[in-house]
Design a protein around this motif. Structure first.
Motif, mmCIF file in Angstrom:
data_model
loop_
_atom_site.group_PDB
_atom_site.id
_atom_site.type_symbol
_atom_site.label_atom_id
_atom_site.label_comp_id
_atom_site.label_asym_id
_atom_site.label_seq_id
_atom_site.Cartn_x
_atom_site.Cartn_y
_atom_site.Cartn_z
ATOM 1 N N ALA A 33 143.456 79.120 -65.405
ATOM 2 C CA ALA A 33 143.699 77.682 -65.550
ATOM 3 C C ALA A 33 142.555 76.992 -66.279
ATOM 4 O O ALA A 33 142.762 76.053 -67.050
ATOM 5 N N ASP A 34 141.332 77.472 -66.046
ATOM 6 C CA ASP A 34 140.159 76.854 -66.657
ATOM 7 C C ASP A 34 139.845 77.416 -68.039
ATOM 8 O O ASP A 34 138.898 76.977 -68.680
ATOM 9 N N GLY A 35 140.594 78.400 -68.494
ATOM 10 C CA GLY A 35 140.290 79.013 -69.774
ATOM 11 C C GLY A 35 139.052 79.871 -69.728
ATOM 12 O O GLY A 35 138.461 80.170 -70.768
ATOM 13 N N MET A 56 150.224 77.002 -63.419
ATOM 14 C CA MET A 56 151.642 77.331 -63.276
ATOM 15 C C MET A 56 152.036 78.465 -64.213
ATOM 16 O O MET A 56 152.733 79.413 -63.811
ATOM 17 N N LEU A 57 151.606 78.393 -65.476
ATOM 18 C CA LEU A 57 151.931 79.446 -66.437
ATOM 19 C C LEU A 57 151.384 80.792 -65.968
ATOM 20 O O LEU A 57 152.061 81.824 -66.087
ATOM 21 N N ALA A 58 150.157 80.791 -65.459
ATOM 22 C CA ALA A 58 149.534 82.037 -65.010
ATOM 23 C C ALA A 58 150.303 82.647 -63.845
ATOM 24 O O ALA A 58 150.577 83.859 -63.819
ATOM 25 N N LEU A 90 148.654 80.823 -72.724
ATOM 26 C CA LEU A 90 147.438 80.748 -71.908
ATOM 27 C C LEU A 90 146.203 81.097 -72.730
ATOM 28 O O LEU A 90 145.165 80.441 -72.629
ATOM 29 N N GLU A 91 146.298 82.137 -73.532
ATOM 30 C CA GLU A 91 145.140 82.554 -74.317
ATOM 31 C C GLU A 91 144.770 81.517 -75.371
ATOM 32 O O GLU A 91 143.589 81.286 -75.644
ATOM 33 N N ASN A 92 145.786 80.860 -75.943
ATOM 34 C CA ASN A 92 145.530 79.907 -77.025
ATOM 35 C C ASN A 92 145.260 78.494 -76.546
ATOM 36 O O ASN A 92 144.852 77.641 -77.332
ATOM 37 N N PRO A 125 153.649 79.390 -78.532
ATOM 38 C CA PRO A 125 154.328 80.627 -78.955
ATOM 39 C C PRO A 125 155.581 80.338 -79.757
ATOM 40 O O PRO A 125 156.116 79.226 -79.738
ATOM 41 N N GLU A 126 156.060 81.348 -80.455
ATOM 42 C CA GLU A 126 157.318 81.219 -81.188
ATOM 43 C C GLU A 126 158.455 80.950 -80.203
ATOM 44 O O GLU A 126 158.447 81.455 -79.076
ATOM 45 N N PRO A 127 159.461 80.167 -80.611
ATOM 46 C CA PRO A 127 160.580 79.876 -79.709
ATOM 47 C C PRO A 127 161.283 81.148 -79.234
ATOM 48 O O PRO A 127 161.437 82.114 -79.976
ATOM 49 N N GLN A 128 161.678 81.125 -77.959
ATOM 50 C CA GLN A 128 162.353 82.254 -77.340
ATOM 51 C C GLN A 128 163.867 82.014 -77.301
ATOM 52 O O GLN A 128 164.314 80.915 -76.984
#
Length: 601
Positions: A37-39, A116-118, A143-145, A279-282
């Protein structure tokens, strides 16, 4: 809970040090979620876990093609008996996401959404969702970006964060705005709704090693009007001058109904979306939508953030209490080893041991001369702090299960080629654990106000009332009792049990609710109020020690704490506004957490 680290030579090293958290669907913990969450760390999907996702995805499509599966070949909620025609199946997933992406209220800060994403990425890697594998890699990429979808505060009653996760799903599909490093300050900055710290000059920074200080590059803030900011009610519409802005019906808009308002599409198709790391659309369909949103990932992420901060603050409070104990010549008897051997509650015994470490007391201390029995603020500290630590442990145990759980409804079991319909999404354990934890920390904060009152009393300090200066009738730190009492009032309100709530929804089909989501929000809100209460005590304790010219051994933890506090807090004893003093003291508590952790180990 230990992290799964790629390099086996780093086992036992924290993700903040390695910069990596391996999401394996079975072994990440609260600290891992906080780091992501904190990067402070980047996510890496585990190889075996990705195989589970692929097997589950293949099985889910076969099961849904040959039988009735809730949410895939049927409607949801009270519509569960309505079949989705084969020719309509392809669009069913997007319709489900669009209809459920109705969260309302303030936009949540980056840090909570990233948590939440994590959590959701790791849960999917447990293998029970039956969701396409590229969704996991897309979440990890975001998350990475530093990219994160716009998510609003209200939409869950503790039976699944379906509204927030549907917003995430629409963002993954390219129909909902993203935020990212280009949209403003650091992770968690610009807090909306007062849910997190960010005011108070760094109040709310996190534990040791800079964890929780806002990530390099300024991940995630995003004030209204920044890139991707959406005006209320407008699907993806941008504030004036925002990148990707389009008027209704402009280029990229879809058919009437505004499902794909041009602002969203323009941002998602344009270079700006890639610049912020979205990210690219899913291509989400009927086999993906419910599988993606059938989770409590937002509630779990918020709970992890709140637990991590408040557990550290409870420890910092003990360091402040040690300073207050010195200021009033308090007895060490309450922390004597025989006392806690005779009544062996684990949390209380550990608090007593740490207090002896902090102040350099013997296991069997000599009673002080002159005063028999201190006020409860000192004498009952182990009996009040101990249960708070026990409650934190209990909450962490619940989170350890849920963060790694395949709790989706239905659960896809490739081994059985079956979809099991169930109620595993219901968060009674979490709601009750959060309620218990808040009640426990409120008692700890209330004890801090008791010590503050003792510090204002000449009978204990042998100083002027309210630690006042030399001018006649000076008020000193009198107002801090009122200020701390007011902050404690908020904390007390936040501690009302959310699990007492009740709701009957979806035409009576869902006739119970845990309100774990409310419990998580209340626990987050408790952080700032708690800090301010203890900040008031710290200001008074340091003033009392200065006026008495008491200097503990600088080699002791309490001596280091006093040196640190004196380097930050204004020594002027004359009557003056104390707002800045309390602000600085509240921000200093994270450094005190490090001192406490040193004694804990």
């Amino acid at each position: 809970m230990s992290s799964r680290i790629v390099d086996t030579s780093t086992v036992g090293v924290s993700p903040a040090q390695t910069g990596i958290v391996v999401l394996d669907g079975c072994g990440i913990g609260v600290f891992d979620v906080v780091c992501l969450a904190d990067g402070a760390a980047r996510p890496v999907p585990g190889t075996e876990a990705m195989k589970r996702v692929e097997e589950s995805w293949d099985a889910a499509r076969q099961i849904a093609a040959t039988g009735r599966v809730y949410g895939r070949s049927t409607g949801v909620g009270a519509n569960r008996n309505e079949d989705v025609p084969t020719e309509a199946a392809a669009g069913h997933g997007l319709r489900l996401l669009r209809s459920h992406a109705g969260a309302i209220g303030a936009e949540l800060p980056a840090r909570q959404v990233r948590a939440m994403l994590a959590v959701r990425a790791n849960q999917l890697l447990a293998g029970g969702a039956g969701l396409r594998p590229t969704v996991v890699t897309a979440l990890c990429e975001a998350l990475e970006n530093g990219a994160y979808p716009v998510v609003n505060e209200f939409g869950s009653v503790g039976t699944g964060d379906i509204a927030a996760l549907a917003q995430m799903g629409l963002a993954l599909a390219g129909e909902h705005p993203w935020r990212g490093p280009e949209t403003g300050g650091g992770v968690g900055a610009g807090v909306s709704g007062g849910l997190e710290a960010g005011a108070f000059g760094g109040l709310g920074t996190r534990a040791s090693g800079g964890l929780g200080t806002r990530a390099p590059g300024g991940l995630g803030a995003g004030d209204s009007g920044e890139l991707g900011a959406g005006v209320s009610g407008g699907l993806g519409a941008r504030a004036s001058g925002g990148l990707g802005a389009t008027v209704p019906g402009g280029p990229g808009a879809e058919a009437p109904g505004g499902r794909d308002a041009g602002g969203v599409r323009a941002l998602r198709r344009g270079a700006s979306a890639r610049e912020i790391g979205a990210p690219e659309p899913q291509p989400l369909d009927n086999n993906d939508a419910l599988a993606l949103i059938s989770s409590n990932a937002l509630t779990l992420g918020q709970s992890a953030l709140a637990l991590h901060e408040l557990r550290g603050l409870i420890g910092a409070t003990q360091v402040v209490a040690a300073l207050s104990l010195l200021a009033v010549d308090g007895s060490h008897e309450a922390y004597a080893a025989p006392v806690h051997t005779a009544r062996p509650h684990r949390g209380s015994a550990e608090v007593a041991r740490i207090m002896r470490e902090l102040i350099g007391a013997a296991d069997r201390p000599t009673p002080p001369l002159g005063r028999i029995q201190d006020p409860y603020g000192f004498r009952c500290l182990p009996q009040i702090h101990g249960p708070a630590h026990d409650a934190a442990d209990a909450l962490e145990a619940v989170l350890a299960v849920e963060i790694n759980a395949a709790a989706e409804n239905p659960l896809i079991s490739p081994e059985d080629m079956a979809a099991y319909h169930h109620g595993g999404f219901y968060q009674a354990q979490l709601a009750l654990a959060l309620d218990h934890f808040r009640l426990a920390i409120t008692q700890v904060a209330r004890l801090s106000t008791s010590r503050l009152s003792t510090l204002n009393e000449p009978a204990y300090t042998r100083l002027r009332p309210f630690l006042a200066g030399h001018e006649p009738a000076s008020s000193g730190v009198m107002i801090l009792e009122y200020a701390a009492g007011a902050a404690l009032g908020d904390l007390r309100a936040f501690s009302a049990p959310a699990s007492l709530g009740h709701a009957v929804l979806s035409r009576g089909v869902e006739e119970q609710a845990s309100f774990a989501s409310l419990a998580a929000r209340q626990t987050l809100r408790a952080c700032d109020a708690y800090r301010l209460v203890v900040g008031c005590e710290l200001v008074a304790a340091v003033r009392a020690l200065r006026q008495r010219d008491l200097r503990p051994d600088p080699e002791l933890p309490v001596g280091r704490a006093l040196e640190l506090a004196e380097s930050v807090l204004d020594p002027e004893p004359a009557d003056r506004p104390l707002t800045d003093d309390v602000t600085a003291a509240a921000a200093l508590l994270d450094r005190f957490t490090e001192i406490w952790r040193g004694s804990e180990s």
